[in-house]
Motif scaffolding. Sequence first.
Motif, PDB file in Angstrom:
ATOM      1  N   PHE A  46      -6.119   8.597  -5.089  1.00 37.34           N
ATOM      2  CA  PHE A  46      -6.934   7.653  -4.328  1.00 37.34           C
ATOM      3  C   PHE A  46      -6.106   6.512  -3.727  1.00 37.34           C
ATOM      4  O   PHE A  46      -6.642   5.697  -2.981  1.00 37.34           O
ATOM      5  CB  PHE A  46      -8.026   7.079  -5.234  1.00 37.34           C
ATOM      6  CG  PHE A  46      -8.940   8.123  -5.807  1.00 37.34           C
ATOM      7  CD1 PHE A  46      -9.972   8.649  -5.049  1.00 37.34           C
ATOM      8  CD2 PHE A  46      -8.746   8.602  -7.103  1.00 37.34           C
ATOM      9  CE1 PHE A  46     -10.818   9.624  -5.573  1.00 37.34           C
ATOM     10  CE2 PHE A  46      -9.580   9.575  -7.639  1.00 37.34           C
ATOM     11  CZ  PHE A  46     -10.615  10.092  -6.871  1.00 37.34           C
ATOM     12  N   PHE A  47      -4.814   6.461  -4.031  1.00 38.20           N
ATOM     13  CA  PHE A  47      -4.003   5.330  -3.583  1.00 38.20           C
ATOM     14  C   PHE A  47      -2.784   5.712  -2.746  1.00 38.20           C
ATOM     15  O   PHE A  47      -2.220   4.853  -2.071  1.00 38.20           O
ATOM     16  CB  PHE A  47      -3.534   4.524  -4.798  1.00 38.20           C
ATOM     17  CG  PHE A  47      -4.646   3.879  -5.567  1.00 38.20           C
ATOM     18  CD1 PHE A  47      -5.187   2.673  -5.144  1.00 38.20           C
ATOM     19  CD2 PHE A  47      -5.183   4.496  -6.694  1.00 38.20           C
ATOM     20  CE1 PHE A  47      -6.223   2.077  -5.836  1.00 38.20           C
ATOM     21  CE2 PHE A  47      -6.222   3.912  -7.404  1.00 38.20           C
ATOM     22  CZ  PHE A  47      -6.738   2.698  -6.975  1.00 38.20           C
ATOM     23  N   ALA A  98      -3.636   8.418  -8.843  1.00 36.17           N
ATOM     24  CA  ALA A  98      -2.817   8.168  -7.653  1.00 36.17           C
ATOM     25  C   ALA A  98      -3.381   8.824  -6.398  1.00 36.17           C
ATOM     26  O   ALA A  98      -3.119   8.352  -5.282  1.00 36.17           O
ATOM     27  CB  ALA A  98      -1.389   8.664  -7.893  1.00 36.17           C
ATOM     28  N   TRP A 153      -6.855   1.580   5.757  1.00 38.02           N
ATOM     29  CA  TRP A 153      -6.563   0.184   5.452  1.00 38.02           C
ATOM     30  C   TRP A 153      -5.784  -0.511   6.570  1.00 38.02           C
ATOM     31  O   TRP A 153      -5.458  -1.681   6.470  1.00 38.02           O
ATOM     32  CB  TRP A 153      -5.806   0.075   4.130  1.00 38.02           C
ATOM     33  CG  TRP A 153      -4.689   1.070   3.961  1.00 38.02           C
ATOM     34  CD1 TRP A 153      -4.782   2.323   3.435  1.00 38.02           C
ATOM     35  CD2 TRP A 153      -3.319   0.886   4.326  1.00 38.02           C
ATOM     36  NE1 TRP A 153      -3.561   2.938   3.441  1.00 38.02           N
ATOM     37  CE2 TRP A 153      -2.652   2.078   3.971  1.00 38.02           C
ATOM     38  CE3 TRP A 153      -2.598  -0.159   4.907  1.00 38.02           C
ATOM     39  CZ2 TRP A 153      -1.277   2.256   4.189  1.00 38.02           C
ATOM     40  CZ3 TRP A 153      -1.242   0.019   5.123  1.00 38.02           C
ATOM     41  CH2 TRP A 153      -0.596   1.209   4.775  1.00 38.02           C
ATOM     42  N   PRO A 156      -1.723  12.330   0.454  1.00 37.10           N
ATOM     43  CA  PRO A 156      -2.302  12.089  -0.872  1.00 37.10           C
ATOM     44  C   PRO A 156      -2.546  13.368  -1.665  1.00 37.10           C
ATOM     45  O   PRO A 156      -2.249  13.430  -2.858  1.00 37.10           O
ATOM     46  CB  PRO A 156      -3.615  11.358  -0.547  1.00 37.10           C
ATOM     47  CG  PRO A 156      -3.353  10.679   0.752  1.00 37.10           C
ATOM     48  CD  PRO A 156      -2.496  11.640   1.515  1.00 37.10           C
ATOM     49  N   ARG A 197       0.790  -1.228   0.000  1.00 41.67           N
ATOM     50  CA  ARG A 197       0.000   0.000   0.000  1.00 41.67           C
ATOM     51  C   ARG A 197       0.826   1.283   0.000  1.00 41.67           C
ATOM     52  O   ARG A 197       0.317   2.330  -0.412  1.00 41.67           O
ATOM     53  CB  ARG A 197      -0.934   0.006   1.215  1.00 41.67           C
ATOM     54  CG  ARG A 197      -1.968  -1.119   1.228  1.00 41.67           C
ATOM     55  CD  ARG A 197      -2.874  -1.075   0.021  1.00 41.67           C
ATOM     56  NE  ARG A 197      -3.641   0.147  -0.047  1.00 41.67           N
ATOM     57  CZ  ARG A 197      -4.888   0.275   0.402  1.00 41.67           C
ATOM     58  NH1 ARG A 197      -5.510  -0.769   0.928  1.00 41.67           N
ATOM     59  NH2 ARG A 197      -5.526   1.419   0.303  1.00 41.67           N
ATOM     60  N   SER A 203       0.262  13.877  -4.755  1.00 39.91           N
ATOM     61  CA  SER A 203      -0.346  13.705  -6.084  1.00 39.91           C
ATOM     62  C   SER A 203      -0.619  15.052  -6.740  1.00 39.91           C
ATOM     63  O   SER A 203      -0.526  15.183  -7.969  1.00 39.91           O
ATOM     64  CB  SER A 203      -1.635  12.887  -5.980  1.00 39.91           C
ATOM     65  OG  SER A 203      -2.586  13.534  -5.164  1.00 39.91           O
ATOM     66  N   ILE A 258       2.860   2.923  -5.274  1.00 44.46           N
ATOM     67  CA  ILE A 258       2.291   4.102  -5.926  1.00 44.46           C
ATOM     68  C   ILE A 258       3.270   5.264  -5.891  1.00 44.46           C
ATOM     69  O   ILE A 258       3.360   6.060  -6.842  1.00 44.46           O
ATOM     70  CB  ILE A 258       0.941   4.497  -5.280  1.00 44.46           C
ATOM     71  CG1 ILE A 258       0.248   5.588  -6.105  1.00 44.46           C
ATOM     72  CG2 ILE A 258       1.131   4.938  -3.833  1.00 44.46           C
ATOM     73  CD1 ILE A 258      -0.109   5.169  -7.510  1.00 44.46           C
TER      74      ILE A 258
END
Length: 497
Positions: free
Chosen positions: A220-221, A218, A231, A106, A40, A110, A44
Amino acid sequence: MGEKEIIETSTREDLESSGSSFSTIDPVAEKKLVRKCDIRVVPILFLLYVLAYLDRINIGNAKIEGMPQELKMKGNDYNVALLVFFIPYILLEVPSNLILKNLDPPKWLSGMMFICGILAMCMGFVKTKQQLIAMRILLGVFESGYYPGCLYLMSMYYKRDELLKRYTAFYCSTHIAGSFGGLLAFGFADLKEKGGLSAWQWIFVGEGLITVVTSVVAFFFVAPWPQDAKWLTAEEKDLVFRRNEEGVRAAKMNRMSLRIFGRVARDWKIWCGVGMYMGVCTTGYSQSFFVPTFLSEFGYSPSEAQLHTIPLFAVSLLLSLFIAWLSDRQKHRYGFIIFGILVSTIGYSTLLNQEHLSRSVKYMALFFLLSGCYTVLPITMCWMNNSVGGHYKRGAAMAFQIGFGNIGGIIGSNIYQSKESPRYQTGFGTGLGMLWFCGFCATILFFGLRRENKKRDQGLRDDRLKLSKEEQEVLGDDHPHFRLWRNSVLCHGSVCH
């Protein structure tokens, strides 16, 4: 800001109030957690940095496809276009990492890549060398925070002796960028004259568009801070915290003020890290920017030169991964840095005496040069991170090392002068000298850490335990219970040896 303290947002208080303890960690649960983080966190960030590095170095591919001629670039104009990227890149890395602590990774990471992709596309539409230089400056501004931010984020999920493999895997994105950069440049160059764009313009536009699209997905990840990761279960968040604290429990630096920042800036270890990174970065950046030019001058056509970059970066990727695995296994850094420098020295020595050598021998020399350099780069960063403690200090140390160390990029942008083509005595000589400057700084750090650990083992730093609790909480790795990474780290209770 004065002496007003910025209190870090951390889960420490929540975890301690909820009864979390530093009990023995379940190895099965730990292995499961690390595997989850490997899936996770790193991939990315790796993908985005492949694209970021492509947007930074594809100017080298564009150069041999006619860019200088169309933009009427003469003399050192190309070197200037390379250099200006690093001025804002260096100046803004430290502030970016300090800001990141209070932001959502994030959005921050990103978002920067989205803007960089737009700027890369804009470089494909410039009409003058001045416009190209302006775009390179803006690219340096918006890319400045991504690399140190990623390293900082990863350091919050992994223990010290786990980081090098992840840092190396992350940094191997530069090898992938080098390899695929040649392949993509070869493909986009075939689109020349379509849409009214030249081959070099398609390289910028095509690769920039890929960055834009990928950065949107990206968002979202990209992993948030561990305490915000949906997570991770509550138990896994607790485990991340305990693992992070295990090796540096005494080395807290959870508040920041100007006085504390000044102490961070005066830390000799950080400046050794800056020197190491600067020395090896001179080779790293200069080769990324000029390898296509070297290959072209060896006698390859532009398309052949683009394709011949692929094996160079692929081999350096494999060697750096193996050395990273071996370094973490041995829990040793210094010897592997010297090994990489020796490998690159073979390449530099060959190219400094290339006058009567065949094209194949000169091409082989580039394998040695790049493989040694890219083996050293991630080790210098990880060793620095291993040797500092405290949330703020770790982030500041990374930004200092990468930010000021990227002065090597300024040096590397200017040492290969067109008037010295094709031998480039100044360029190859300076690159070799800077590599051994890296080795010199690594030697100081190695013996300095050994001397400092010995003093702490002998109790010669225990006077710091007489400080107030508040002052002890901001000692970071100056705390006498913290052991600096020299060869290995073995933790007993709250003390690391």
